[in-house]
Design a protein around this motif. Sequence first.
Motif, PDB file in Angstrom:
ATOM      1  N   GLU A 217       0.837  -1.200   0.000  1.00 15.89           N
ATOM      2  CA  GLU A 217       0.000   0.000   0.000  1.00 15.89           C
ATOM      3  C   GLU A 217       0.873   1.252   0.000  1.00 15.89           C
ATOM      4  O   GLU A 217       1.900   1.296   0.692  1.00 15.89           O
ATOM      5  CB  GLU A 217      -0.905  -0.009   1.238  1.00 15.89           C
ATOM      6  CG  GLU A 217      -1.914   1.116   1.303  1.00 15.89           C
ATOM      7  CD  GLU A 217      -2.886   1.155   0.147  1.00 15.89           C
ATOM      8  OE1 GLU A 217      -2.451   1.555  -0.959  1.00 15.89           O
ATOM      9  OE2 GLU A 217      -4.057   0.787   0.332  1.00 15.89           O
ATOM     10  N   ILE A 218       0.474   2.216  -0.815  1.00 11.02           N
ATOM     11  CA  ILE A 218       1.110   3.532  -0.779  1.00 11.02           C
ATOM     12  C   ILE A 218      -0.021   4.527  -0.617  1.00 11.02           C
ATOM     13  O   ILE A 218      -0.916   4.598  -1.444  1.00 11.02           O
ATOM     14  CB  ILE A 218       1.888   3.817  -2.076  1.00 11.02           C
ATOM     15  CG1 ILE A 218       3.055   2.844  -2.216  1.00 11.02           C
ATOM     16  CG2 ILE A 218       2.417   5.247  -2.071  1.00 11.02           C
ATOM     17  CD1 ILE A 218       3.818   3.009  -3.490  1.00 11.02           C
TER      18      ILE A 218
ATOM     19  N   TRP B 189       4.484  -2.617   3.698  1.00 14.01           N
ATOM     20  CA  TRP B 189       5.068  -3.768   3.019  1.00 14.01           C
ATOM     21  C   TRP B 189       4.334  -5.025   3.431  1.00 14.01           C
ATOM     22  O   TRP B 189       3.674  -5.071   4.474  1.00 14.01           O
ATOM     23  CB  TRP B 189       6.541  -3.893   3.393  1.00 14.01           C
ATOM     24  CG  TRP B 189       7.446  -2.983   2.647  1.00 14.01           C
ATOM     25  CD1 TRP B 189       8.054  -3.242   1.453  1.00 14.01           C
ATOM     26  CD2 TRP B 189       7.878  -1.687   3.046  1.00 14.01           C
ATOM     27  NE1 TRP B 189       8.828  -2.163   1.083  1.00 14.01           N
ATOM     28  CE2 TRP B 189       8.745  -1.204   2.039  1.00 14.01           C
ATOM     29  CE3 TRP B 189       7.612  -0.878   4.140  1.00 14.01           C
ATOM     30  CZ2 TRP B 189       9.353   0.031   2.112  1.00 14.01           C
ATOM     31  CZ3 TRP B 189       8.212   0.368   4.209  1.00 14.01           C
ATOM     32  CH2 TRP B 189       9.069   0.817   3.198  1.00 14.01           C
ATOM     33  N   SER B 190       4.522  -6.057   2.618  1.00 13.16           N
ATOM     34  CA  SER B 190       3.811  -7.307   2.905  1.00 13.16           C
ATOM     35  C   SER B 190       4.355  -7.999   4.156  1.00 13.16           C
ATOM     36  O   SER B 190       3.677  -8.829   4.742  1.00 13.16           O
ATOM     37  CB  SER B 190       3.916  -8.240   1.707  1.00 13.16           C
ATOM     38  OG  SER B 190       5.273  -8.391   1.341  1.00 13.16           O
ATOM     39  N   ASN B 191       5.560  -7.678   4.580  1.00 13.33           N
ATOM     40  CA  ASN B 191       6.086  -8.348   5.769  1.00 13.33           C
ATOM     41  C   ASN B 191       5.857  -7.548   7.043  1.00 13.33           C
ATOM     42  O   ASN B 191       6.479  -7.789   8.059  1.00 13.33           O
ATOM     43  CB  ASN B 191       7.575  -8.642   5.591  1.00 13.33           C
ATOM     44  CG  ASN B 191       8.367  -7.361   5.456  1.00 13.33           C
ATOM     45  OD1 ASN B 191       7.780  -6.301   5.258  1.00 13.33           O
ATOM     46  ND2 ASN B 191       9.665  -7.454   5.563  1.00 13.33           N
ATOM     47  N   GLY B 192       4.945  -6.572   6.968  1.00 11.72           N
ATOM     48  CA  GLY B 192       4.600  -5.842   8.174  1.00 11.72           C
ATOM     49  C   GLY B 192       5.421  -4.593   8.413  1.00 11.72           C
ATOM     50  O   GLY B 192       5.193  -3.894   9.398  1.00 11.72           O
ATOM     51  N   HIS B 193       6.378  -4.308   7.525  1.00 10.88           N
ATOM     52  CA  HIS B 193       7.098  -3.042   7.649  1.00 10.88           C
ATOM     53  C   HIS B 193       6.141  -1.902   7.334  1.00 10.88           C
ATOM     54  O   HIS B 193       5.328  -1.997   6.422  1.00 10.88           O
ATOM     55  CB  HIS B 193       8.249  -2.984   6.641  1.00 10.88           C
ATOM     56  CG  HIS B 193       9.453  -3.759   7.064  1.00 10.88           C
ATOM     57  ND1 HIS B 193       9.368  -4.892   7.803  1.00 10.88           N
ATOM     58  CD2 HIS B 193      10.770  -3.546   6.827  1.00 10.88           C
ATOM     59  CE1 HIS B 193      10.585  -5.372   8.016  1.00 10.88           C
ATOM     60  NE2 HIS B 193      11.460  -4.579   7.439  1.00 10.88           N
TER      61      HIS B 193
ATOM     62  N   ASP C 271       9.737  -2.145  11.462  1.00  7.86           N
ATOM     63  CA  ASP C 271       9.284  -3.480  11.105  1.00  7.86           C
ATOM     64  C   ASP C 271       8.128  -3.877  12.006  1.00  7.86           C
ATOM     65  O   ASP C 271       7.675  -3.089  12.842  1.00  7.86           O
ATOM     66  CB  ASP C 271      10.443  -4.486  11.162  1.00  7.86           C
ATOM     67  CG  ASP C 271      11.012  -4.623  12.566  1.00  7.86           C
ATOM     68  OD1 ASP C 271      10.350  -4.135  13.504  1.00  7.86           O
ATOM     69  OD2 ASP C 271      12.093  -5.183  12.714  1.00  7.86           O
ATOM     70  N   ALA C 272       7.654  -5.099  11.819  1.00 15.39           N
ATOM     71  CA  ALA C 272       6.441  -5.520  12.530  1.00 15.39           C
ATOM     72  C   ALA C 272       6.633  -5.478  14.037  1.00 15.39           C
ATOM     73  O   ALA C 272       5.672  -5.312  14.781  1.00 15.39           O
ATOM     74  CB  ALA C 272       6.047  -6.920  12.081  1.00 15.39           C
ATOM     75  N   ALA C 273       7.878  -5.609  14.507  1.00 12.72           N
ATOM     76  CA  ALA C 273       8.122  -5.599  15.942  1.00 12.72           C
ATOM     77  C   ALA C 273       8.359  -4.197  16.478  1.00 12.72           C
ATOM     78  O   ALA C 273       8.588  -4.019  17.663  1.00 12.72           O
ATOM     79  CB  ALA C 273       9.331  -6.468  16.259  1.00 12.72           C
ATOM     80  N   GLY C 274       8.327  -3.211  15.592  1.00 15.52           N
ATOM     81  CA  GLY C 274       8.483  -1.835  16.044  1.00 15.52           C
ATOM     82  C   GLY C 274       9.908  -1.329  16.024  1.00 15.52           C
ATOM     83  O   GLY C 274      10.174  -0.224  16.501  1.00 15.52           O
ATOM     84  N   GLN C 275      10.833  -2.131  15.480  1.00 16.83           N
ATOM     85  CA  GLN C 275      12.220  -1.669  15.405  1.00 16.83           C
ATOM     86  C   GLN C 275      12.433  -0.849  14.140  1.00 16.83           C
ATOM     87  O   GLN C 275      11.868  -1.139  13.098  1.00 16.83           O
ATOM     88  CB  GLN C 275      13.164  -2.884  15.375  1.00 16.83           C
ATOM     89  CG  GLN C 275      13.109  -3.738  16.623  1.00 16.83           C
ATOM     90  CD  GLN C 275      13.559  -2.983  17.853  1.00 16.83           C
ATOM     91  OE1 GLN C 275      14.595  -2.334  17.850  1.00 16.83           O
ATOM     92  NE2 GLN C 275      12.755  -3.046  18.902  1.00 16.83           N
TER      93      GLN C 275
ATOM     94  N   ARG D 223      13.748   3.160  -5.585  1.00 17.97           N
ATOM     95  CA  ARG D 223      14.809   3.085  -4.578  1.00 17.97           C
ATOM     96  C   ARG D 223      14.527   2.003  -3.556  1.00 17.97           C
ATOM     97  O   ARG D 223      15.402   1.298  -3.102  1.00 17.97           O
ATOM     98  CB  ARG D 223      14.949   4.432  -3.868  1.00 17.97           C
ATOM     99  CG  ARG D 223      15.624   5.512  -4.669  1.00 17.97           C
ATOM    100  CD  ARG D 223      16.144   6.604  -3.760  1.00 17.97           C
ATOM    101  NE  ARG D 223      15.081   7.246  -2.999  1.00 17.97           N
ATOM    102  CZ  ARG D 223      14.282   8.196  -3.485  1.00 17.97           C
ATOM    103  NH1 ARG D 223      14.427   8.614  -4.720  1.00 17.97           N
ATOM    104  NH2 ARG D 223      13.351   8.741  -2.738  1.00 17.97           N
ATOM    105  N   LEU D 224      13.220   1.888  -3.177  1.00 21.47           N
ATOM    106  CA  LEU D 224      12.881   0.944  -2.116  1.00 21.47           C
ATOM    107  C   LEU D 224      12.893  -0.497  -2.602  1.00 21.47           C
ATOM    108  O   LEU D 224      13.203  -1.405  -1.840  1.00 21.47           O
ATOM    109  CB  LEU D 224      11.497   1.284  -1.541  1.00 21.47           C
ATOM    110  CG  LEU D 224      11.419   2.556  -0.708  1.00 21.47           C
ATOM    111  CD1 LEU D 224      10.009   2.801  -0.265  1.00 21.47           C
ATOM    112  CD2 LEU D 224      12.341   2.480   0.492  1.00 21.47           C
TER     113      LEU D 224
END
Lengths: 313, 517
Positions: free
Chosen positions: A246-247, A260-264, A283-287, A306-307
């Motif tokens: 999603e953008i 991102w699809s991995n939760g980023h 990321d999904a864990a908040g880091q 770029r991404l």
Amino acid sequence: MATTEALDNDIANLRARISHLQSHRANLASVLLSSPHIATRLQQRSVQSDPLRQKASGVVKRQSNRITENTYHACAGVTAYKVKDPDPNAIDHGNILGVRIEVAIGGKYIETYNVLLNRPHPEDTATFRICHHTIPPCIPLQPLANRFLPMTGNDATTMTEQNLEKFGKALRKELVSWHLRSAAVKSLRAEAGLSDKSSEEELEQEKEQYPVGRILNAFVSSDAEDSEEEEEARRKRQSGPMNITEIEPDHSVREIRVTWSNGHIGIVRVSKDGQVEKGVVRDAAGQRVSSLERKTVGRMEGLVHRLTGGSAL
Amino acid sequence: MAPTPGLAGLASLALPDYKNVPHSYKLPVTHREVVRTFSKLSRLALISLVHQWLSKKSRDFCRPYLAADEDPDVDPDRQMYEPAHSYEELQEVYKELAARKGGRKEVVDRILEGDWRLGISMYQLATAEIQHLLEHPGALRWTAKRLAKVRNPKLPETDMEVTNESEHLPRFQAQTFMMNLAKELVPLMKSHFFITRIKTLPMTILRVYVHDSPYSTEASLAADTNGPDGAKAVFFIWPNGSPFVFVSLSTHLGQAVGDEGRHLRDVVLQSIPKAFSRPSARYQLQGTSFSARSLSALLTYRGPGKTNAAAGGWSIFADHSFNQNALDFVTAPRASQEASGSLENEMAVSSIRVGPGRPRRVVDNTETPETKRRRRVAEGRFGSSAKPNDGQGVEHFEVRIDDPFPAIPHGPGAQADVDTSEISNSGGKQTRKGRPSLLDRTAEDMEDIESERADVWVPDVRIAFSGSHVFAGVRQLVETGVVDGEKMPGWMTGESGVTQGAVRSGRMKTKGAVPGV
């Protein structure tokens, strides 16, 4: 049943054909009216004597006015006009100066904006004040007006100077850059493969079913994911290739949210001229993911490239 | 020494705490709020809600009663509804319900007595109320407010700067905002927050369920049925990309909000700008003199689009009836325009015919020159706004006239002068009962009036218009010739974009330099 459907289809086809032909006729009429010979031929004899001729000359006049107007609109981008306020109590006998701003992107004039100004002090004919406008609130009209169209206070001790021309230029710049940013986000979405036609239709369907959109404070606790299939999907997500799912820009396109699809989740800040100033990715864990964060900075048009380009992750 | 029983005892005790009410806490199905909310929803809305609850994203907060939860002691024959075995089975059940016709009662009963018999979670209640709100956009009365930056006199004026990076709107970041709001409210009351983006309208809705208790436990939530102060939820709406906030005035249609309820709502309202503020950027809420029921009216007058400062007759500048495209050279009337023109005539005729009361004469299709002129005048004054069915109706419009009483042309002028100057300009204020109206003259207004000419009499005259769509009504009056469209003052067309205001020398007084931002 089939016959009624066929009839309905026929009717729809005919309707489409009629409207097509009507617009074709209007086009031909304006082409004919714009021809320079018509006006000269009409003026060969006195217009007053013949009512048909009089009518024709009126139509020709209207067409030539339109052509002149459009030429100015198209070439200048910012044009001024006069209108009359119908309010019997209006300031300055209802004299209003209108400023029309055209926004053209990709070879098309996509939007026009108007600012209407009146003169609050009848004796001071060079001081204008915005009385009506069609500028969306995400454009900083008030600060621009403060800067270029300052009003003298009631005491009139400080003489202020207004610069309508600069105001128009600055406002146009704001409007055009807003539209350019929206267009850039649209192309970014296309680049990330997000805005194909079918998905939009699906979205429409979904909209009708659930008007309630993303719930912003529903944090699903991860330990509650007991379903096995979901767990698997989760593992797949984490190991599989990372896609942008999603953008999403905010209304003034100063902030873009990338998922991102991995939760980023990333949020980047865009300046008015389309430069990505900074970005935060978690990321999904908040880091924080600083490798991605560094990649966000640059022109916004190249954000997706770029991404995804150096996906060494 | 046995610490475990002690801890267990603590857990069952209700202690005042600093937590908010989570999504998953349940209210019993007989709770007043639950009954009221579910009795208002239509069958389709209920089924759509159930699908939403059963979707994977929200399962955590909407656990239904499944066969696995069943108490083996309960006699299965006595149950009205057989518990389902899985989410998927339940989804199928509701798909079937959606496919066939039936009453809404059937679905309500199935939800409350069957699949969610153990209680409706706060999340479910919130989604249900928002569903109702979107289905009936006129269910609540809203006041539009503006989030404005508080100037710091110590800092240099940065308001003038428009740079490449400058930002003039408050930045709305839902998560940060929620965190700050919770911090503000937790010491005062327990509340449940639900914030969501709306797909069909450009806005974000926040629902705050106010639980006036020091305990945030499920039991205290369920037991909370104090008094007639039923209104417990407050709604806030942020239209995307605009500085405005819409606040729901009364939470339920026709239901008076008691003092306590109002007080708690004010507390929530006051903490909104605080939650928005950051160090060195403080915000406050300002009134914008606009309130209406219809959400689309609010979005037109205080929304993210082009129409905020182009109401009434100026609406032609916002839609494309005044501005043709710069590359559009066709001057001949278009097919669509012709069609709409004739359609309009038909509509005007039929609307006259349909009206209640004795049947009126059928109006001829051929307009008399006079009616045609009046229609054109109305078009000039109202533009494309104030159409009866545009859904942008304002129900109440009130103005105060600040013009001096007109001099009496006949009779002994001297005596009249003496009479009027004796009367105080603020007369009548003391006799007014109830809450002070927003339209009451402030000391500033009085000064302003008296500074011009001290000897004039400016009576406190107020004019209120009420109806389902005030300005469409005025337009109709102009079209039928009751109101003279050419002499009518501009504020009667709604072009000032307020529902409350003061009129001075025939014009609505405006605050601020630029309208509508």
